[in-house]
Enzyme design. Structure first.
Site, PDB file in Angstrom:
ATOM      1  N   LYS A  79       0.728  -1.272   0.063  1.00  0.00           N
ATOM      2  CA  LYS A  79      -0.010   0.145   0.278  1.00  0.00           C
ATOM      3  C   LYS A  79       0.845   1.275   0.021  1.00  0.00           C
ATOM      4  O   LYS A  79       2.012   1.247   0.473  1.00  0.00           O
ATOM      5  CB  LYS A  79      -0.861  -0.108   1.302  1.00  0.00           C
ATOM      6  CG  LYS A  79      -1.723   1.159   1.135  1.00  0.00           C
ATOM      7  CD  LYS A  79      -3.091   0.947   2.554  1.00  0.00           C
ATOM      8  CE  LYS A  79      -4.083   2.224   2.562  1.00  0.00           C
ATOM      9  NZ  LYS A  79      -4.800   1.717   3.594  1.00  0.00           N
ATOM     10  N   SER A 155      -9.233   2.851   2.539  1.00  0.00           N
ATOM     11  CA  SER A 155      -8.153   3.434   1.768  1.00  0.00           C
ATOM     12  C   SER A 155      -7.511   2.718   1.079  1.00  0.00           C
ATOM     13  O   SER A 155      -6.652   3.056   0.270  1.00  0.00           O
ATOM     14  CB  SER A 155      -7.252   4.430   2.831  1.00  0.00           C
ATOM     15  OG  SER A 155      -6.776   3.399   3.879  1.00  0.00           O
ATOM     16  N   SER A 179     -10.746   0.131   6.391  1.00  0.00           N
ATOM     17  CA  SER A 179      -9.712   0.179   5.218  1.00  0.00           C
ATOM     18  C   SER A 179      -9.335  -0.888   4.705  1.00  0.00           C
ATOM     19  O   SER A 179      -8.687  -1.246   3.448  1.00  0.00           O
ATOM     20  CB  SER A 179      -8.739   1.356   5.166  1.00  0.00           C
ATOM     21  OG  SER A 179      -9.083   2.527   5.598  1.00  0.00           O
TER      22      SER A 179
END
Length: 476
Positions: A79, A155, A179
């Site tokens: 990520k 996210s 997320s």
């Protein structure tokens, strides 16, 4: 050494991480070829989906040459917000556009490297992870492989879109308010948020993030997620078997604000409840066992502090004028709103979070699991929560949209999103199960049982290596 051709790379992309690793173990492909196949898939799909923020292909192939361990050569993506040697960490923000390659690695990432996984790049995420969609001004919007006009969530939206499309079988996700579970729901993946303290350190110490955030890997299969959960915790992977007993499952449709989900979400959860009942589990509809309004207010206070922290550190680093020019309107406005938070609000935050924790602890003496929606609505359209939208609109829609997941971050309970059903438009709607602290294995066992009952391994989005567009001319 030549890499595999496109058709071979796409065929491998249909396999989960365990089956890809088995190809190397049997000598059918090399670890380098396995990593190279992912690079081929990324190059074919990323132009349409806008997932990769950093590509590290040559270094990845070099790492694959010497990779050892049970997952040697299996590709994964990191990520945007995760520190990793050689890759910049821009946190989805224009204020870090010129970030240098990283030099720090934390135990979480080291543990996966030691298994032979090969990082091939980084995935898109919103600025500082402050939104449940993925459309930062730095990189633009990532598109959902199930419908290009829809958000993959956030996210960890780039991570979810990468796995859902078949680029890689595993991608890192972090969950401070939903997320992991939100993008898993939007993209049809298995997404487990471990309980507080259930994974190795993935970032530098930060009191709020250590309290809220858990890290894991997203996948399309329960066994991959079970393995990743164990590696992230520094323990042995549990056996993928159904629960050894019939479970007491509470169905809660009410969100923190006392509202029920939109119709299609409610229908998906009802179908999941019926499925559990058909497998012999005791399923019962019950009201929310915590003070939802207090929990929602507590989470807004936490989010305000995170935005103020992000803005304050950017101002210290770049100066007021440059920070205001580079940070997104949502980040700046949320920090301004957070300036009204006072000491009494902090007292209320910790009091109400502790109260909710005690209420859930008591509730889990009566029930094994809670079944609820992940999100109040199906996946939003791109632009609905763009960081340039008016602040009042953003506040109302965001906290309504994510009004189920926040509870488990504040209380530290584990929760999982499972991709059991699709909406009428063909976009996935996840079902979320939550458990008491330390019961990650129980969630995975139920996930395995439901995966066997309603298999999703052959269910692919159109914009993927196995979908209807996989062999179209536009992808050649």
């Amino acid at each position: 050494m030549p890499l595999l051709d496109r058709d071979q790379a796409f065929a491998i992309g249909r396999l989960d991480a365990h089956d890809q690793a088995a190809l190397v173990a049997r000598g059918e492909v090399s670890a380098r070829e396995l990593t190279g196949a992912a690079i081929t898939r990324i190059e074919q799909l990323d132009g349409m989906l806008n997932i990769l923020t950093v590509r590290d292909h040559e270094a990845a192939l070099a790492r694959a040459e010497t990779a050892t361990g049970p997952m040697a050569g299996v590709p994964w993506l990191l990520k945007e917000s995760l520190d990793y040697p050689g890759l910049p960490n821009r946190s989805g923000s224009r204020s870090f556009r010129d970030a240098a390659p990283g030099e720090v690695i934390f135990p979480f990432t080291s543990a996966f490297d030691a298994t032979g996984l090969v990082a091939v790049g980084k995935t898109n995420a919103p600025e500082f992870g402050l939104l449940p969609t993925t459309e930062p001004l730095l990189y633009g919007a990532t598109r959902n492989p199930w419908a290009l006009d829809r958000s993959p969530g956030g996210s960890s939206g780039g991570a979810a879109a990468a796995v859902a499309s078949g680029m890689v079988p595993l991608a890192h996700a972090a969950d401070g308010g939903g997320s992991i579970r939100i993008p898993a729901s939007c993209c049809g993946l298995v997404g487990l948020k471990p309980g507080r303290g259930a994974n190795l350190r993935a970032r530098a110490p930060h009191v709020i993030e250590d309290w809220l955030v858990a890290d894991t890997l997203l996948s399309r299969s329960v066994r991959d997620v079970a393995w990743a959960t164990a590696i992230a915790a520094g323990t042995s992977a549990p056996a993928c078997v159904p629960p050894g007993r019939k479970l007491r499952i509470a169905v809660i449709l009410e969100n923190l604000d006392g509202a029920h989900p939109e119709t299609e979400v409610a229908q998906a959860i009802t179908r999941t409840a019926d499925l559990c009942a058909s497998l012999g589990h005791h399923v019962e509809a019950v009201p929310l066992p915590v003070d939802g309004a207090a929990v929602a207010a507590a989470f807004r206070t936490v989010w305000a502090y995170l935005s103020r922290d992000a803005v304050g550190s950017t101002v210290n680093r770049l100066g007021q004028q440059a920070a205001e020019a580079m940070l997104e309107p949502w980040t700046l406005s949320l920090a301004d709103w957070g300036a009204g938070v006072e000491a009494g609000d902090v007292d209320a935050l910790f009091r109400d979070a502790a109260h909710a924790t005690a209420q859930l602890d008591a509730f889990f003496t009566q029930f094994d699991l809670i079944l609820s929606p992940v999100l109040r609505r199906p996946a939003l359209k791109i632009g609905d929560l763009a960081p340039t939208r008016p602040f009042d609109h953003m506040m109302q829609l965001m906290f309504d949209y994510v009004s189920y997941t926040q509870l488990h971050n504040l209380t530290g309970n584990p929760a999982i999103s499972l991709p059991l059903y699709l909406g009428s438009d063909g976009v996935p709607i996840g079902s979320m199960f939550a458990a008491s602290r330390g019961e990650e294995t129980l969630l995975l066992q139920l996930g395995f049982e439901l995966e066997q009952a309603v298999p999703w391994a052959d269910r692919w989005p159109a914009q993927s290596i196995a979908g209807t567009l996989a062999f179209s001319e536009e992808m050649h």
